[in-house]
Design a protein around this motif. Structure first.
Motif, PDB file in Angstrom:
ATOM      1  N   UNK A 105       1.014  -1.039  -0.165  1.00  0.00           N
ATOM      2  CA  UNK A 105       0.104  -0.219  -0.242  1.00  0.00           C
ATOM      3  C   UNK A 105       0.909   1.387   0.106  1.00  0.00           C
ATOM      4  N   UNK A 106       0.594   2.282  -0.757  1.00  0.00           N
ATOM      5  CA  UNK A 106       1.525   3.369  -1.130  1.00  0.00           C
ATOM      6  C   UNK A 106       0.503   4.661  -0.398  1.00  0.00           C
ATOM      7  N   UNK A 107       1.589   5.425   0.163  1.00  0.00           N
ATOM      8  CA  UNK A 107       1.024   6.749   0.641  1.00  0.00           C
ATOM      9  C   UNK A 107       1.830   7.788   0.322  1.00  0.00           C
ATOM     10  N   UNK A 108       1.212   9.121   0.349  1.00  0.00           N
ATOM     11  CA  UNK A 108       1.763  10.239  -0.082  1.00  0.00           C
ATOM     12  C   UNK A 108       2.700  10.801   1.066  1.00  0.00           C
ATOM     13  N   UNK A 109       4.077  11.053   0.737  1.00  0.00           N
ATOM     14  CA  UNK A 109       4.846  11.227   1.907  1.00  0.00           C
ATOM     15  C   UNK A 109       4.791  12.705   2.236  1.00  0.00           C
ATOM     16  N   UNK A 110       4.364  13.672   1.333  1.00  0.00           N
ATOM     17  CA  UNK A 110       4.658  14.852   1.770  1.00  0.00           C
ATOM     18  C   UNK A 110       3.560  15.715   0.913  1.00  0.00           C
ATOM     19  N   UNK A 111       2.823  16.977   1.461  1.00  0.00           N
ATOM     20  CA  UNK A 111       2.005  17.667   0.723  1.00  0.00           C
ATOM     21  C   UNK A 111       2.484  18.157  -0.538  1.00  0.00           C
ATOM     22  N   UNK A 112       1.595  17.882  -1.646  1.00  0.00           N
ATOM     23  CA  UNK A 112       1.669  18.461  -2.925  1.00  0.00           C
ATOM     24  C   UNK A 112       0.852  19.442  -3.586  1.00  0.00           C
ATOM     25  N   UNK A 113       1.267  20.391  -3.649  1.00  0.00           N
ATOM     26  CA  UNK A 113       0.202  21.816  -4.171  1.00  0.00           C
ATOM     27  C   UNK A 113       0.542  21.948  -5.563  1.00  0.00           C
ATOM     28  N   UNK A 114      -0.331  22.403  -6.373  1.00  0.00           N
ATOM     29  CA  UNK A 114      -0.219  23.086  -7.615  1.00  0.00           C
ATOM     30  C   UNK A 114      -0.795  24.328  -7.658  1.00  0.00           C
ATOM     31  N   UNK A 118      14.610  -5.296  -1.276  1.00  0.00           N
ATOM     32  CA  UNK A 118      14.733  -4.208  -0.263  1.00  0.00           C
ATOM     33  C   UNK A 118      13.712  -4.410   0.975  1.00  0.00           C
ATOM     34  N   UNK A 119      14.271  -3.787   2.121  1.00  0.00           N
ATOM     35  CA  UNK A 119      13.641  -4.090   3.288  1.00  0.00           C
ATOM     36  C   UNK A 119      13.321  -2.476   3.523  1.00  0.00           C
ATOM     37  N   UNK A 120      11.945  -2.220   4.386  1.00  0.00           N
ATOM     38  CA  UNK A 120      11.764  -1.040   4.429  1.00  0.00           C
ATOM     39  C   UNK A 120      10.589  -0.974   5.772  1.00  0.00           C
ATOM     40  N   UNK A 121      10.316   0.013   6.406  1.00  0.00           N
ATOM     41  CA  UNK A 121       9.446   0.194   7.179  1.00  0.00           C
ATOM     42  C   UNK A 121       8.170   1.263   6.831  1.00  0.00           C
ATOM     43  N   UNK A 122       7.082   0.932   7.546  1.00  0.00           N
ATOM     44  CA  UNK A 122       5.799   2.117   7.274  1.00  0.00           C
ATOM     45  C   UNK A 122       6.411   3.504   7.376  1.00  0.00           C
ATOM     46  N   UNK A 123       6.067   4.382   6.467  1.00  0.00           N
ATOM     47  CA  UNK A 123       6.494   5.801   6.461  1.00  0.00           C
ATOM     48  C   UNK A 123       7.960   5.931   5.643  1.00  0.00           C
ATOM     49  N   UNK A 124       8.562   4.974   5.236  1.00  0.00           N
ATOM     50  CA  UNK A 124       9.898   5.082   4.514  1.00  0.00           C
ATOM     51  C   UNK A 124       9.551   5.659   3.425  1.00  0.00           C
TER      52      UNK A 124
END
Length: 431
Positions: free
Chosen positions: A301-310, A332-338
């Motif tokens: 599952x993918x999440x937006x990492x930061x606000x994106x404005x236009x 690869x290994x990663x954690x939630x939020x990476x």
């Protein structure tokens, strides 16, 4: 017949007036400065420009870079001991004295409200040891901000053949400066007093020369968050300003203005920007962006990492689109939020930025657990709880079975003992 003619004439004039006003709103205003940029401060989008990359002497608008470096390298209550050179600075100054002790805050007020060149030199020496070394720092920081047509040789903007920048570069510098709330606080102060020091027994009154923040001025602009003027004979007039309305913030830069119309011109630029463009959010931090398939059995599952404005034109019906830049994540290994992926964002068939994408779960190639639903953390905790209950029940069953086995073993030993004793007694009697 006459009434009909008057009605038609009035109607035509009314339509023409509406058409004229609509056209005027959608067309950029005419401004007299040679170098002009109107920028959205959040996205960096250019809403209007004229000769944006041309190099001009910026005069005292240089001081926004000096202010930026002071806020980045100092605390407001740091004490500056004035050296022997700043009191002899040319041009505008507030007459600071050799060995006088002033705070960085006092010097910034003098720099931004009174455009004091002696304050600029005092800050430069405090930060870098000399104005020459400070100029190197200015150019280094400008390059880091993406400035490509800038070369500073002093901290105040007094004319020098080699002291040049562009409207776009100044916009980039002001964009960075506006991230500091201290800048807005200083730049929107109408009047400030420097308290007496050991070298100066009188208060120094500093009046803000920026007419856009003075409510008694005809050029007052509601929402203005600061500005800086500049002038030398060779540099002509320059002005930079920032204003906000309805959550949108705009930057206006005017360089090399021979007609000195920047007060009214900047107001027209701001009105044009706010009337014709709005700042919209595409995705906000934490928003779901769907799933990323690693293989047939695994989806991340993918999440937006930061606000994106236009920035959206008010007549536009288009919406941005994004395309994920594919990457092999299987090993690869990663954690939630990476942050694990990026996506190219386009709007009106033009690239407008890169979307950073974070993982919604923990993942490693050897073990992977993807909770269902939107609240992955809660689901994961629920699974841990259920697993705990199952383990507890299994341990209880093992414990009961072991107790029962011990009881059975004890009974067997007792029976064997009784049988042995019985056989012994039987043999004894037979003898």
């Amino acid at each position: 017949m006459r009434k009909i003619f008057i009605f038609l004439l009035t109607f035509i004039l009314f339509i023409s007036l509406i058409s004229h006003n609509t056209k005027a709103k959608s067309s950029p205003p005419k401004v007299s400065a040679d170098g002009v940029v109107l920028m959205d401060a959040t996205t960096g989008d250019i809403l209007y420009s004229k000769n944006k990359d041309s190099k001009y002497p910026p005069a005292s608008t240089t001081k926004i870079m000096t202010a930026l470096l002071a806020l980045e390298n100092c605390k407001l209550d740091d004490v500056v001991t004035v050296g022997k050179k700043p009191p002899f600075a040319d041009g505008s100054k507030i007459c600071i004295l050799k060995d006088e002790k002033l705070t960085v805050k006092d010097l910034l007020y003098g720099l931004l409200l009174q455009s004091a060149n002696d304050c600029a030199e005092a800050l430069a020496e405090h930060i870098s040891g000399s104005t020459e070394e400070f100029a190197k720092l200015m150019n280094k920081r400008a390059a880091e901000l993406g400035c490509k047509n800038t070369n500073f040789v002093n901290p105040h903007g007094l004319y020098d053949d080699n002291h040049r920048t562009s409207a776009l570069d100044l916009a980039l510098i002001l964009k960075e400066l506006t991230k500091y709330p201290e800048y807005k606080e200083i730049s929107t102060t109408s009047m400030y007093y420097i308290e007496p020091t050991a070298k100066s027994k009188e208060k120094r009154p500093l009046w803000n020369k920026n007419k856009l923040i003075q409510k008694n001025s005809k050029y007052y602009y509601e929402g203005c968050e600061g500005g800086k003027t500049g002038y030398t004979i060779q540099s002509k007039h320059s002005y930079v300003a920032i204003a906000s309305r309805n959550g949108q913030r705009l930057i206006a830069i005017l360089l090399h203005d021979s007609e000195r119309t920047y007060w009214s011109d900047v107001r027209k630029l701001f009105d044009y920007g706010f009337d014709n463009f709005t700042l919209e959010s595409f995705y906000l931090e934490g928003d779901s962006l769907g799933d990323y398939t690693l293989n047939e059995n695994t989806k991340i599952p993918l999440l937006c990492a930061e606000n994106f404005y236009y920035v959206k034109g008010n007549t536009s019906t288009e919406v941005p689109q994004f395309k994920i830049n594919n990457k092999d994540l299987n090993k690869e290994s990663f954690k939630r939020g990476d942050n694990i992926l990026t996506a190219a964002v386009t709007y009106n068939n033009e690239a407008i930025g890169t979307l950073k994408i974070a993982s919604g779960v923990n993942y490693s190639p050897k073990s992977f657990l993807m909770p269902l639903g939107n609240n992955y953390d809660d689901k994961f905790l629920n699974i841990l709880k259920i697993s705990g209950y199952v383990v507890s029940v299994l341990l209880a069953i093992v414990f009961i079975l072991r107790i029962r086995k011990k009881i059975r073993d004890r009974k067997r030993r007792k029976n064997r003992k009784e049988n042995t004793l019985y056989m012994y007694n039987s043999k004894t009697r037979s003898k």
